[in-house]
Design a protein around this motif. Sequence first.
Motif, PDB file in Angstrom:
ATOM      1  N   PRO A  56       0.794  -1.237   0.000  1.00  0.00           N
ATOM      2  CA  PRO A  56       0.000   0.000   0.000  1.00  0.00           C
ATOM      3  C   PRO A  56       0.821   1.279   0.000  1.00  0.00           C
ATOM      4  O   PRO A  56       0.270   2.367   0.185  1.00  0.00           O
ATOM      5  CB  PRO A  56      -0.826  -0.124   1.279  1.00  0.00           C
ATOM      6  CG  PRO A  56       0.008  -0.954   2.188  1.00  0.00           C
ATOM      7  CD  PRO A  56       0.728  -1.935   1.293  1.00  0.00           C
ATOM      8  N   GLY A  57       2.140   1.170  -0.182  1.00  0.00           N
ATOM      9  CA  GLY A  57       2.952   2.360  -0.406  1.00  0.00           C
ATOM     10  C   GLY A  57       3.555   3.019   0.812  1.00  0.00           C
ATOM     11  O   GLY A  57       4.220   4.051   0.679  1.00  0.00           O
ATOM     12  N   LEU A  58       3.380   2.446   2.001  1.00  0.00           N
ATOM     13  CA  LEU A  58       3.858   3.127   3.200  1.00  0.00           C
ATOM     14  C   LEU A  58       5.382   3.193   3.262  1.00  0.00           C
ATOM     15  O   LEU A  58       5.940   4.184   3.751  1.00  0.00           O
ATOM     16  CB  LEU A  58       3.303   2.439   4.447  1.00  0.00           C
ATOM     17  CG  LEU A  58       1.778   2.460   4.595  1.00  0.00           C
ATOM     18  CD1 LEU A  58       1.359   1.806   5.901  1.00  0.00           C
ATOM     19  CD2 LEU A  58       1.229   3.875   4.500  1.00  0.00           C
ATOM     20  N   PHE A  75       6.122  -1.146  -7.470  1.00  0.00           N
ATOM     21  CA  PHE A  75       5.337  -2.080  -8.273  1.00  0.00           C
ATOM     22  C   PHE A  75       4.723  -3.137  -7.366  1.00  0.00           C
ATOM     23  O   PHE A  75       5.368  -3.611  -6.422  1.00  0.00           O
ATOM     24  CB  PHE A  75       6.212  -2.761  -9.329  1.00  0.00           C
ATOM     25  CG  PHE A  75       6.815  -1.804 -10.308  1.00  0.00           C
ATOM     26  CD1 PHE A  75       6.076  -1.322 -11.378  1.00  0.00           C
ATOM     27  CD2 PHE A  75       8.117  -1.369 -10.142  1.00  0.00           C
ATOM     28  CE1 PHE A  75       6.633  -0.428 -12.275  1.00  0.00           C
ATOM     29  CE2 PHE A  75       8.686  -0.473 -11.038  1.00  0.00           C
ATOM     30  CZ  PHE A  75       7.936   0.004 -12.111  1.00  0.00           C
ATOM     31  N   ASP A  76       3.474  -3.489  -7.664  1.00  0.00           N
ATOM     32  CA  ASP A  76       2.803  -4.532  -6.900  1.00  0.00           C
ATOM     33  C   ASP A  76       1.846  -5.276  -7.825  1.00  0.00           C
ATOM     34  O   ASP A  76       1.400  -4.752  -8.849  1.00  0.00           O
ATOM     35  CB  ASP A  76       2.040  -3.950  -5.714  1.00  0.00           C
ATOM     36  CG  ASP A  76       1.764  -4.989  -4.644  1.00  0.00           C
ATOM     37  OD1 ASP A  76       2.601  -5.142  -3.729  1.00  0.00           O
ATOM     38  OD2 ASP A  76       0.724  -5.678  -4.733  1.00  0.00           O
ATOM     39  N   ALA A  80      -5.444  -3.050  -5.495  1.00  0.00           N
ATOM     40  CA  ALA A  80      -5.828  -2.433  -4.217  1.00  0.00           C
ATOM     41  C   ALA A  80      -4.635  -1.761  -3.548  1.00  0.00           C
ATOM     42  O   ALA A  80      -4.788  -0.735  -2.877  1.00  0.00           O
ATOM     43  CB  ALA A  80      -6.428  -3.488  -3.287  1.00  0.00           C
ATOM     44  N   MET A  81      -3.443  -2.334  -3.730  1.00  0.00           N
ATOM     45  CA  MET A  81      -2.240  -1.752  -3.132  1.00  0.00           C
ATOM     46  C   MET A  81      -1.887  -0.425  -3.810  1.00  0.00           C
ATOM     47  O   MET A  81      -1.652   0.599  -3.159  1.00  0.00           O
ATOM     48  CB  MET A  81      -1.080  -2.731  -3.239  1.00  0.00           C
ATOM     49  CG  MET A  81      -1.319  -4.067  -2.564  1.00  0.00           C
ATOM     50  SD  MET A  81      -1.588  -3.929  -0.780  1.00  0.00           S
ATOM     51  CE  MET A  81      -1.698  -5.673  -0.349  1.00  0.00           C
ATOM     52  N   GLY A  82      -1.856  -0.440  -5.134  1.00  0.00           N
ATOM     53  CA  GLY A  82      -1.517   0.768  -5.853  1.00  0.00           C
ATOM     54  C   GLY A  82      -2.515   1.890  -5.626  1.00  0.00           C
ATOM     55  O   GLY A  82      -2.137   3.060  -5.527  1.00  0.00           O
TER      56      GLY A  82
END
Length: 227
Positions: A56-58, A75-76, A80-82
């Motif tokens: 999720p970018g934290l 990259f994922d 939902a994460m992006g």
Amino acid sequence: MTTHQELTGGSDEELRDRMLHTHESRFNDSYWAVVNQHVVPRLPPTPSIVDLGCGPGLFLRDASQRIPGAKLYGFDLTSAMGEHARTLEYAGDPPELGALDVLKQSIPLPESSMDAVFMSAVLHLFDDPFMFLRSLRGVLKPTGTFVLYDWVRILLADYLNRPLRDAAADSTAERQRQMKLFAAHNRYTAEDWRWVLGEAGFDIVADEAPTAKWFRVFVATPKGAGR
């Protein structure tokens, strides 16, 4: 590669929420002390940094605050994460984000372009990590740094009895979930990871467990790059 969601039967959103809930305990000051000691001194003033499996970018948000001037990429596999990563506030320019299925797609970055590659709690899921690590080395500069932060094997009793900040309210359901994950999380010993990295062409610069004995940070450089 079997994903965490496939192992547990959970959704992308459930995994995202668990990662959000546990982030501060995993990427705490002790973790960043390792990065500050062994990674930051190797970086140029405006480094290019990618987080593979960025969730999720934290981590990217934290890196924007702790490594000023960095050009960040993430990259994922899951949308939902992006989507969550795009809602965060970053200290500098927001990272370039994208979806990536590492089994079907090459890392979409130029060869020898990254000063540092970070990868957290993903590589243990690979059926064969060596091919991916070769691809990873391709985007890393010859003087770059690879930071692997991943599970290491512990006893079953220690695994099941470790404190869980994201535990389900139903203890029986939570133990069932943990048992589904046990084999994947305990696939590699610390010695295994060191050997894998060596076989893939890396020298180990640092090997520490800053947050828990079941999670280790391996800081590595391409062989011949020097310390």
